[in-house]
Design an enzyme around this catalytic site. Structure first.
Site, PDB file in Angstrom:
ATOM      1  N   ASP A  63      30.832  41.207  39.106  1.00 42.07           N
ATOM      2  CA  ASP A  63      32.398  41.244  38.652  1.00 42.07           C
ATOM      3  C   ASP A  63      32.454  40.266  37.729  1.00 42.07           C
ATOM      4  OD1 ASP A  63      35.042  39.900  39.176  1.00 42.07           O
ATOM      5  OD2 ASP A  63      35.313  39.647  40.750  1.00 42.07           O
TER       6      ASP A  63
HETATM    7  C1  SPV Z   1      39.166  39.051  43.763  1.00 41.01           C
HETATM    8  O1  SPV Z   1      39.224  39.562  44.740  1.00 41.01           O
HETATM    9  O2  SPV Z   1      38.269  39.881  42.688  1.00 41.01           O
HETATM   10  C2  SPV Z   1      38.414  38.052  43.189  1.00 41.01           C
HETATM   11  C3  SPV Z   1      39.199  36.820  44.176  1.00 41.01           C
HETATM   12  O3  SPV Z   1      39.348  37.432  42.017  1.00 41.01           O
HETATM   13  S1  SPV Z   1      37.493  35.825  44.789  1.00 41.01           S
HETATM   14  O4  SPV Z   1      36.582  37.650  44.436  1.00 41.01           O
HETATM   15  O5  SPV Z   1      37.322  35.420  45.475  1.00 41.01           O
HETATM   16  O6  SPV Z   1      36.720  35.415  43.165  1.00 41.01           O
HETATM   17 MG    MG Z   2      38.229  38.743  40.996  1.00 46.08          MG
END
Ligand code: SPV
Ligand code: MG
Length: 525
Positions: free
Chosen positions: A39
């Site tokens: 991510d």
């Molecule tokens: C997501 O779900 O992509 C978020 C929340 O941004 S976190 O992964 O906790 O950053």
């Molecule tokens: Mg996120």
């Protein structure tokens, strides 16, 4: 409001049906599920938008999309906000991370843009969505994630509220909820607060609501649940090599059908598609009889089981019927019935095959009669084209396939026993026409009483009967007695004033009545 993260349309659907108020389109979830990637802004804005659209189309509850940092500077944010709003997404979250970002939960450095730059992103987003006054703009600060402390978080939240954010997401990866609870105690900004309790999972909805959070996001639990379930069931399946071992632990198929809307699809099919035009067609193969002419070939099995070049007559018939989409096939057995056992076929028995005619076998198959029923003698071989013509021929209640090459026979040739001759209203027209008529011809007479030289043709043992036609045959059978053959029944139907028709063909078939026929079949196939 309590929301849960989705990573695709089906997980979003589950978020909805389990009662959450909204779907969070998680960048963490999308990166993992759609690309199996970290991510870290690896998904483009358009990829995230596409996923959010699919999710939005699958649910009726609001969808809030995690748009990371908005994919660039304020100008990129403008297009992001505009596109998501235009797609009917209820709201987005924009965070103050630099571009490219990395997931808040990963270790390592987290760089933030200045408060001023983030405020510019928010003003830009508001400007871009002026025409969507209900579009929810969540400003997310990563100040606590970046270790900048409570004061910085409060300062940023104030600035973002002033820049036009509708709600503030205070993200934290502290192991305890205390960090975000401390924020709520100091927050005087008046705008709703949002929280993602991933790293402090013992915080309850009640507790977070009571502390002043309006929106609670369970961001990645659905993805993690799916990973655990898939890993467990797949490894069991791989080990055991049989789907049955996990069948009880996975969603039954109807659950999937319901989730994806199969019942609604069926309703639409009924409402909007034209009704099925082709009548349902079944086939009945009459293979009960015993013919001593073929002994010793038929000592252990009836004629239909004679093998010609590695395939029985019956198998050839079944194959042909299935190739023209008539899979609903019954076989009427009698003589040596134990030897007739092809798969995927319905069986009927004519136990009195020795003392009854073929009519009795046909009647035994009554439960298999459909709107249209093809009737085949078990000892004939024919071209697929004949079957196709029979299936597409114009409506007729009783339609027999008639070979008009009969007329080519030298007059003195003896008529083989059992030949079912046909005389149409048009007569024999011997040698007049070379092309078979497409239009069924009305039959005046059928059976062995027709003088061979006058016959229009020979019934080949293949016919198409409507439900009505079969009812006429059934009535005729009552009068014809147990020994009746098909020609007897058809004669009864004609005498009762009902029409019987012939579909003309010219050769293209053969019948196995004698050892000589059998030899010929080998030669011809
Ligand atoms: C997501 O779900 O992509 C978020 C929340 O941004 S976190 O992964 O906790 O950053
Ligand atoms: Mg996120």
């Amino acid at each position: 409001m309590v929301t849960a993260g989705a990573h695709d349309a089906i997980s979003a659907k589950l978020v909805e049906v389990t009662g959450f108020d909204a779907v969070w389109v998680s960048s963490f979830g999308l990166s993992a599920a759609q690309k199996s990637m970290p991510d870290a802004n690896v998904l483009t804005m358009t990829e995230s938008l596409e996923a959010a659209k699919n999710i939005n189309a699958a649910v009726t509850i609001p969808v809030i999309a995690d748009c990371d940092n908005g994919y660039g500077n304020a100008l990129n944010v403008m297009r992001t906000a505009q596109e998501f709003a235009a797609a009917g997404i209820a709201g987005i979250s924009i965070e103050d991370a630099t571009f490219p970002k990395r997931c808040s939960l990963y270790g390592g450095k987290h760089d933030l843009v200045s408060t001023e730059e983030m405020a510019g992103r928010l003003r830009a987003a508001k400007e871009a969505t002026r025409e969507h006054p209900d579009f929810l703009l969540i400003a997310r600060t990563e100040a606590l994630i970046a270790g900048l402390g409570l004061e910085e978080a409060l300062h940023r939240a104030d600035a973002y509220a002033a820049a036009g954010a509708d709600a503030l997401l205070i993200h934290s990866k502290s192991k305890s909820a205390e960090e975000v609870l401390a924020f709520t105690r100091r927050w005087k900004g008046g705008k709703p607060l949002v929280v993602v309790p991933t790293m402090f999972p013992n915080a309850s909805v009640e507790q977070l609501h009571a502390a002043g959070f309006s929106i609670i996001i369970f961001a990645n639990q659905a993805l993690r649940a799916a990973v655990t379930a898939m890993r467990n069931q797949l490894s069991k399946l791989r080990q055991e090599g049989r789907a049955e071992v996990i069948n009880g632990s996975i969603a039954p198929l109807p659950e999937i059908y319901d989730l994806v809307g199969v019942p609604e699809m069926q309703r639409r099919e009924e409402s909007f598609l034209p009704p099925e035009k082709t009548p349902t067609t079944s086939a009945v193969i009459l293979a009960a009889g015993f013919e001593p002419e073929l002994l010793p070939l038929t000592e252990k099995a009836p004629k239909t089981m004679l093998e010609i070049k590695g395939k029985t007559i019956l198998d050839r018939q079944l194959h042909l019927l299935r190739s023209v989409q008539v899979p609903d096939i019954a076989v009427v057995r009698g003589y040596q019935s134990g030897a007739v056992n092809p798969p995927s076929v319905t069986f009927f028995e004519n136990k009195n095959y020795e003392s009854t005619g073929i009519a009795a076998s046909l009647l035994a198959s009554e439960p298999h009669w459909k709107e249209r029923t093809l009737v085949l003698y078990g000892d004939i071989l024919f071209d697929r084209a004949i079957l196709e013509r029979l299936l597409t021929a114009p409506e007729a209640d009783l339609l027999l396939v008639m070979d008009r090459s009969w007329g080519d026979r030298p007059a003195e040739t003896p008529v083989p026993p059992g030949t079912e001759l046909v005389l149409t209203e048009e007569g024999a027209e011997k040698g007049v026409r070379f092309l078979s008529s497409e239009k069924p011809l009305k039959i005046r007479q059928i059976g062995q009483k027709i003088p061979a030289a006058q016959a229009s043709g020979e019934f080949i043992g293949l016919a198409r009967f409507s439900h009505q036609g079969l009812q006429w045959l059934k009535s005729a059978a009552a009068a014809a007695g147990p020994k009746a053959d098909l020609a007897d029944l058809l004669t009864g139907v004609i005498q009762a004033g009902h029409p019987v028709h012939a579909l003309e063909i010219y050769k293209g078939w053969l019948e196995v009545d004698t050892v000589e026929d059998y030899r010929k079949a080998w030669a011809k196939l």
